[in-house]
Design a protein around this motif. Structure first.
Motif, PDB file in Angstrom:
ATOM      1  N   GLU A  40      -8.299   7.737  -3.468  1.00 24.12           N
ATOM      2  CA  GLU A  40      -9.081   7.090  -2.409  1.00 24.12           C
ATOM      3  C   GLU A  40     -10.491   7.685  -2.351  1.00 24.12           C
ATOM      4  OE1 GLU A  40      -8.354   5.678   2.171  1.00 24.12           O
ATOM      5  OE2 GLU A  40      -7.604   7.655   1.608  1.00 24.12           O
ATOM      6  N   ILE A 119      -4.560  -0.007  -3.647  1.00 24.71           N
ATOM      7  CA  ILE A 119      -3.746   1.179  -3.868  1.00 24.71           C
ATOM      8  C   ILE A 119      -2.343   0.815  -4.347  1.00 24.71           C
ATOM      9  CG2 ILE A 119      -2.873   3.358  -2.943  1.00 24.71           C
ATOM     10  CD1 ILE A 119      -5.156   3.346  -0.948  1.00 24.71           C
ATOM     11  N   ARG A 136      -3.088   0.118   1.000  1.00 23.72           N
ATOM     12  CA  ARG A 136      -4.353   0.459   1.667  1.00 23.72           C
ATOM     13  C   ARG A 136      -4.300   0.044   3.134  1.00 23.72           C
ATOM     14  NH1 ARG A 136      -9.230  -2.606  -0.740  1.00 23.72           N
ATOM     15  NH2 ARG A 136      -8.086  -4.311   0.187  1.00 23.72           N
TER      16      ARG A 136
END
Length: 150
Positions: A40, A119, A136
């Motif tokens: 991230e 993600i 996410r």
């Protein structure tokens, strides 16, 4: 009556639970958490990485190969790397088609795009409807809930 929050139930809930259970079974919860946080941060810091994962110019295969190389160089491996870099299997694509057919009553042609910026999980767009089961969104929801509770 409060509406149920779709980002913490359904497909996203099962997906996040599956990742958690896999990490727990492999006794790697802290490592997976650290790897996801590292990725991230890499996304937040790198315009080139954002472009790689979001640009329709790159094929899913190109994105997957490049992302695998980035994850390897960053030392992100194991459960987190597989979670971030793998595309849907044919079995899962068939299950998705079946689920969409049950909702629409029609056969649905899928336009699959691998987007590592979510993600993990799925974002399904069908006409004007969208189901966001991305990790996410799930993580942002949990982060928000923790801030509210704190």
């Amino acid at each position: 009556m409060a509406a149920e929050d779709p980002s913490v139930s359904g497909v996203s809930g099962r997906y996040a639970t599956a990742l958690f259970e896999l990490a727990r079974d492999e006794k790697s919860i802290d490592a997976v958490k650290a790897d996801l946080e590292k990725f991230e941060a890499m996304l937040a810091d790198s315009t080139d990485l954002k472009r790689l994962v979001r640009s329709p110019v790159f094929s899913a295969g190109e994105q997957s190969k490049a992302l695998a190389a980035v994850l390897d160089k960053a030392g992100i491996s194991g459960v987190a790397a597989k979670f971030l870099a793998e595309k849907l299997s044919d079995k899962n694509l068939d299950a998705l088609k079946t689920a969409l057919k049950s909702v629409t009553g029609k056969d649905v042609a899928l336009n699959v795009n691998v987007d590592p910026s979510i993600i993990g999980g799925l974002v399904v767009k069908l006409g004007s409807r969208m189901v966001d089961s991305s990790l996410r969104t799930k993580l942002n929801s949990i982060k928000h809930a923790m801030k509210e509770a704190g």
